[in-house]
Design a protein around this motif. Structure first.
Motif, PDB file in Angstrom:
ATOM      1  N   GLY A 187      49.542  50.529  -0.870  1.00 44.83           N
ATOM      2  CA  GLY A 187      50.496  50.494   0.231  1.00 44.83           C
ATOM      3  C   GLY A 187      50.053  49.713   1.451  1.00 44.83           C
ATOM      4  N   ASP A 188      49.039  48.843   1.304  1.00 42.63           N
ATOM      5  CA  ASP A 188      48.548  48.080   2.450  1.00 42.63           C
ATOM      6  C   ASP A 188      48.734  46.571   2.291  1.00 42.63           C
ATOM      7  N   LYS A 189      49.276  46.153   1.148  1.00 38.88           N
ATOM      8  CA  LYS A 189      49.514  44.738   0.884  1.00 38.88           C
ATOM      9  C   LYS A 189      50.873  44.570   0.201  1.00 38.88           C
ATOM     10  N   LEU A 190      51.326  43.321   0.147  1.00 36.83           N
ATOM     11  CA  LEU A 190      52.579  43.003  -0.524  1.00 36.83           C
ATOM     12  C   LEU A 190      52.301  42.293  -1.840  1.00 36.83           C
ATOM     13  N   VAL A 191      53.086  42.628  -2.842  1.00 37.78           N
ATOM     14  CA  VAL A 191      53.018  41.931  -4.128  1.00 37.78           C
ATOM     15  C   VAL A 191      54.404  41.362  -4.428  1.00 37.78           C
TER      16      VAL A 191
ATOM     17  N   GLN B  19      59.962  57.977   7.697  1.00 39.95           N
ATOM     18  CA  GLN B  19      58.610  57.766   7.177  1.00 39.95           C
ATOM     19  C   GLN B  19      58.623  57.124   5.798  1.00 39.95           C
ATOM     20  N   GLY B  20      59.605  57.521   4.968  1.00 41.04           N
ATOM     21  CA  GLY B  20      59.763  56.881   3.671  1.00 41.04           C
ATOM     22  C   GLY B  20      58.532  57.008   2.794  1.00 41.04           C
ATOM     23  N   TYR B  21      58.047  55.871   2.287  1.00 42.15           N
ATOM     24  CA  TYR B  21      56.932  55.866   1.353  1.00 42.15           C
ATOM     25  C   TYR B  21      55.599  55.733   2.088  1.00 42.15           C
ATOM     26  N   ASP B  22      54.530  56.027   1.387  1.00 43.80           N
ATOM     27  CA  ASP B  22      53.195  56.009   1.968  1.00 43.80           C
ATOM     28  C   ASP B  22      52.655  54.584   2.009  1.00 43.80           C
ATOM     29  N   VAL B  23      53.129  53.822   3.002  1.00 47.48           N
ATOM     30  CA  VAL B  23      52.698  52.440   3.174  1.00 47.48           C
ATOM     31  C   VAL B  23      52.342  52.221   4.645  1.00 47.48           C
ATOM     32  N   THR B  24      51.527  51.211   4.921  1.00 45.85           N
ATOM     33  CA  THR B  24      51.180  50.913   6.304  1.00 45.85           C
ATOM     34  C   THR B  24      52.409  50.395   7.045  1.00 45.85           C
ATOM     35  N   GLU B  25      52.372  50.465   8.374  1.00 42.77           N
ATOM     36  CA  GLU B  25      53.568  50.183   9.170  1.00 42.77           C
ATOM     37  C   GLU B  25      54.083  48.755   9.038  1.00 42.77           C
TER      38      GLU B  25
ATOM     39  N   LEU C 135      49.371  39.304   4.467  1.00 37.15           N
ATOM     40  CA  LEU C 135      49.644  40.603   3.847  1.00 37.15           C
ATOM     41  C   LEU C 135      49.817  40.521   2.333  1.00 37.15           C
ATOM     42  N   LEU C 136      49.743  39.320   1.785  1.00 34.60           N
ATOM     43  CA  LEU C 136      49.915  39.177   0.338  1.00 34.60           C
ATOM     44  C   LEU C 136      48.617  39.542  -0.384  1.00 34.60           C
ATOM     45  N   GLU C 137      48.753  40.369  -1.382  1.00 37.92           N
ATOM     46  CA  GLU C 137      47.593  40.734  -2.179  1.00 37.92           C
ATOM     47  C   GLU C 137      47.211  39.558  -3.078  1.00 37.92           C
TER      48      GLU C 137
END
Length: 330
Positions: A194-198, A260-266, A314-316
């Motif tokens: 939840g800290d990067k984008l794919v 809050q939704g899902y457990d991801v960074t802001e 932010l891209l993994e």
């Protein structure tokens, strides 16, 4: 955890010589305009619906005169006038009453009575196209929104249609009004932590009456299909309207996005939208609004007054992804 539960679903010379050249240039331009038959002042178009109810057609009228309010009043009244061509139908039937209209900061709000909802589905879409394309010719009108009984007009899925401009309907009239298009989209969702984008690439069939921007955001709300990607936007989020102007896409969401939704960074929900929309031709930046306004702060540190640009940081990377896969296997 929400993510685990979801996984299961998923840019002259001076003096007389300069004067002579200037006069020659002007004469040349005048001659070109004369030969091509072009007028210096173009008329306006009033849009109608053809007798088969399959296309939007138009007739030229003189440009409206007077103040901005008077020009708008003239154009609204022109929509009510019958065409000189008996095969053209008024966009707004006589049975539909336009109770009032209001112009604010380039946004024109039209308020209709309940008879508006009695039009057939196809006629209603053509009606919208004709009205929006007619009124958006005025320099003071950038967008048009429809209301019925003081409620925002909704589509067949009960989602608000929102603000519309002429560009939205240019490709969606005539024989294409009921067609479906196919497109390949690149959507950005969250990674496992939840800290990067794919990136998820998929094919979609969509109505020609829907903009790609709207399709993109609705698919982000629905969530990913593949197992290596995770949702970023709270599922209760509603897209109220979406428009693009001068390279900036304005995304108007309801307050569900603030949950809050899902457990991801802001940053992930914001740049899931920004990076995905930036993949579309014509979109360079994104402005996110909540119920038409920009909250000062999102999740304590992100300002929605910002016009966002895509964030590649932010891209993994493929290396990060493979390392996580190896860790899972161990």
């Amino acid at each position: 955890m929400e993510r685990q539960r979801y996984l299961k679903l998923k840019g002259m010379k001076r003096g007389w010589l300069g004067l002579v050249w200037t006069l020659l240039a002007l004469c040349g331009l005048w001659a070109c305009g004369w030969e091509s038959g072009e007028d210096q002042e173009e008329g306006y178009q009033i849009y109608y619906i053809n007798k088969e109810e399959t296309a939007v057609v138009s007739e030229e009228i003189p440009a409206p005169e007077g103040s901005q309010e008077e020009q708008l009043d003239q154009m609204v009244k022109a929509l009510r006038r019958a065409s000189e061509d008996p095969s053209y139908k008024q966009a707004l039937p006589d049975t539909v009453k336009l109770e009032r209209y209001q112009l604010e900061n380039g946004q024109l709000y039209l308020y209709f009575d309940s008879a508006y909802l009695k039009m057939s589905k196809v006629y209603e879409v053509l009606c919208r196209a004709a009205v929006v394309r007619t009124l958006c010719q005025l320099p003071q009108v950038d967008y048009v929104a429809f209301f019925v009984n003081d409620q925002s007009l909704a589509d067949s899925n009960q989602n608000p249609v929102g603000l519309m401009n002429a560009e939205l309907f240019i490709e969606n009239t005539g024989d294409q009004i009921n067609t479906y298009n196919s497109v390949t989209l690149e959507l950005y969702f969250a990674n496992a932590t939840g800290d990067k984008l794919v990136k998820e690439r998929d094919n979609f069939n969509y109505s020609s009456n829907m903009s790609l921007e709207k399709l993109v955001v609705e698919q982000l709300i629905k969530g990913p299909v593949s197992e290596h990607a995770y949702p970023t936007i709270p599922p209760e989020t509603k897209l109220l309207s979406i428009t693009t102007k001068d390279g900036i896409c304005y995304v108007n969401l309801d307050e569900g996005f603030l949950g809050q939704g899902y457990d991801v960074t802001e940053q992930i929900p914001v740049y899931s939208i920004v990076n995905t929309l930036s993949e579309l031709s014509g979109v360079n930046k994104v402005q996110i609004l909540i119920n038409g306004e920009t909250p000062k702060v999102y999740r304590e540190s992100i300002s929605f007054e910002t016009i966002f640009e895509r964030n590649f940081d932010l891209l993994e990377s493929s290396e990060e992804e493979s390392q996580k896969e190896e860790t899972k296997e161990e």
